[in-house]
Write an enzyme that holds these catalytic residues in place. Structure first.
Site, PDB file in Angstrom:
ATOM      1  N   GLU A 162      -4.741  -1.941   2.206  1.00  0.00           N
ATOM      2  CA  GLU A 162      -4.487  -1.031   1.595  1.00  0.00           C
ATOM      3  C   GLU A 162      -5.753  -0.073   2.417  1.00  0.00           C
ATOM      4  O   GLU A 162      -6.290  -0.179   2.028  1.00  0.00           O
ATOM      5  CB  GLU A 162      -5.029  -0.366   0.360  1.00  0.00           C
ATOM      6  CG  GLU A 162      -3.085  -0.403  -0.363  1.00  0.00           C
ATOM      7  CD  GLU A 162      -3.089  -0.187  -2.330  1.00  0.00           C
ATOM      8  OE1 GLU A 162      -4.259   0.147  -2.169  1.00  0.00           O
ATOM      9  OE2 GLU A 162      -2.121  -0.053  -2.724  1.00  0.00           O
ATOM     10  N   GLU A 250       2.929  -4.996  -2.794  1.00  0.00           N
ATOM     11  CA  GLU A 250       2.415  -4.328  -4.293  1.00  0.00           C
ATOM     12  C   GLU A 250       3.150  -3.186  -4.423  1.00  0.00           C
ATOM     13  O   GLU A 250       3.167  -2.058  -3.979  1.00  0.00           O
ATOM     14  CB  GLU A 250       1.085  -4.423  -4.169  1.00  0.00           C
ATOM     15  CG  GLU A 250       0.198  -3.174  -4.999  1.00  0.00           C
ATOM     16  CD  GLU A 250      -0.801  -2.695  -5.016  1.00  0.00           C
ATOM     17  OE1 GLU A 250      -2.182  -4.045  -3.711  1.00  0.00           O
ATOM     18  OE2 GLU A 250      -1.955  -2.445  -5.617  1.00  0.00           O
TER      19      GLU A 250
END
Ligand SMILES: *[C@@H]1O[C@H](CO)[C@@H](O)[C@H](O)[C@H]1NC(C)=O
Ligand SMILES: *[C@@H]1O[C@H](CO)[C@@H](O)[C@H](O)[C@H]1NC(C)=O
Ligand SMILES: *[C@@H]1O[C@H](CO)[C@@H](O)[C@H](O)[C@H]1NC(C)=O
Length: 324
Positions: A162, A250
């Site tokens: 991320e 995710e």
């Protein structure tokens, strides 16, 4: 009653357009080498395939699930055909690959070898928010792993979990291209998933300037159903219509901070959207931390991973979806 039941069956069949099914049965020996065709993940016969399963938690914090016992549970009892190894790179107090590369690789290899033995796919995740600031470690890591597992169909690479505020065009795209080049020197085919700006939500920025001249590249979309709603699906729909293949490496059923209760209604809207588009999704997380996103009750051992009586509310909800 009987009439209604039959009608119900017809309806259930008529709305099931996706390839979604009990993921535990959709194994590597059934689907083989994956690749990307248009926006779709496809199997060795060119048929659309969906990976549904679980992400492990940061390896430095939950090493107890980085072994075969836990992966057996993830496959059989959490009904997964994929597991994600979230390899910590740098954490404030407890380090990660930069400080302890050998211990990190040992945990990763235990998960990869278990996934191979269990006939499921495995996502090798460089779990970092600032990977662009230590590119040489990314290259070192992905070179080692792709050399060791050259030609193994189970593996997908995720280059940068991320990113946060980094620019897609100036920072992230060049970062990914460097990592892709390193992996491709060892492994010409396996799917590589690349992180997008804003905690892997801004797939629109990637769509405006995609990686070109490469095959089998997908783009990361992350969501937490309690926080991220139709506006994020709208963003993703725009990216899909621009030809960007999406992989949800995710997602959480709860709030973006990982806590709160399961947002069942919004999670179902996400599942419907994902299944409609045959997009793969892995739940955060195989964790016994006391927070909403955890799939496991506190103090669950590896041997009890995904056993019904050790699942949390989120764990039960997710497992029902993985086997749907
Ligand atoms: C990465 O670069 C830093 C700073 O130059 C250096 O200290 C470190 O040894 C390098 N690590 C690897 C794995 O190349
Ligand atoms: C999802 O896969 C199914 C089965 O292959 C297919 O009929 C459907 O059109 C796919 N959905 C999309 C949006 O491509
Ligand atoms: C988990 O284990 C710790 C240490 O053994 C113990 O202190 C704690 O009470 C346990 N928690 C639960 C919810 O069982």
């Amino acid at each position: 009653m009987k009439f209604l039941f039959v009608l119900g069956l017809v309806f259930a069949c008529s709305v099931n357009f996706s390839v979604a099914k009990d993921a535990a049965l959709e194994t590597v020996s059934k689907h083989g080498q994956l690749s990307v065709s248009g926006v779709d993940l496809v199997d060795s016969n060119g048929e659309k395939v969906q990976l549904k399963g679980m992400s492990l938690f940061w390896d430095v914090w939950m090493p107890q699930y980085y072994n075969k016992e836990a992966i057996d549970g993830v496959h059989d009892l959490c009904h997964s055909n994929a597991v994600r190894a979230a390899i910590s790179v740098t954490t404030e107090r407890d380090g990660g690959y930069i400080e302890t590369p050998d211990a990190s690789l040992e945990r990763l290899y235990a998960v990869i070898d278990a996934a191979i033995a269990d006939d499921i796919y495995v996502v090798v995740d460089w779990h970092d928010h600032e990977a662009d600031s230590h590119l040489n470690y990314s290259l070192d890591f992905f070179d080692k792993v792709s050399k060791k597992y050259t030609g193994v169909p189970n593996i997908l690479y995720e280059t940068f979990n991320e990113p946060t505020g980094q620019s897609w065009s100036d920072v992230l795209k060049p970062y990914h291209e460097a990592v892709i080049k390193t992996i491709r020197a060892n492994d010409p085919d396996n799917v590589i998933i690349v992180g997008t700006p804003t905690w892997s939500q801004s797939v629109d920025q990637a769509a405006a300037n995609p990686i070109t001249g490469q095959k089998n590249i997908m783009y990361t979309l992350h969501f937490y159903a309690g926080t991220h709603k139709q506006w994020l699906r709208d963003t993703a729909n725009g990216a899909l219509s621009n030809g960007i293949p999406i992989f949800v490496s995710e997602y959480g059923t709860v709030n973006a901070d990982g806590d709160g209760s399961v947002d069942e209604a919004e999670s179902r809207l996400w599942y419907d959207w994902l299944d409609e588009h045959n997009i793969s999704y892995l739940n955060w997380a195989v964790s016994d931390k006391v927070e909403g996103a955890s799939a496991l009750q506190p103090n669950t051992t590896a041997a009890n991973t995904c056993k019904e009586e050790f699942l949390t509310a989120s764990g039960k909800f997710v497992v029902a979806q993985n086997k749907a």
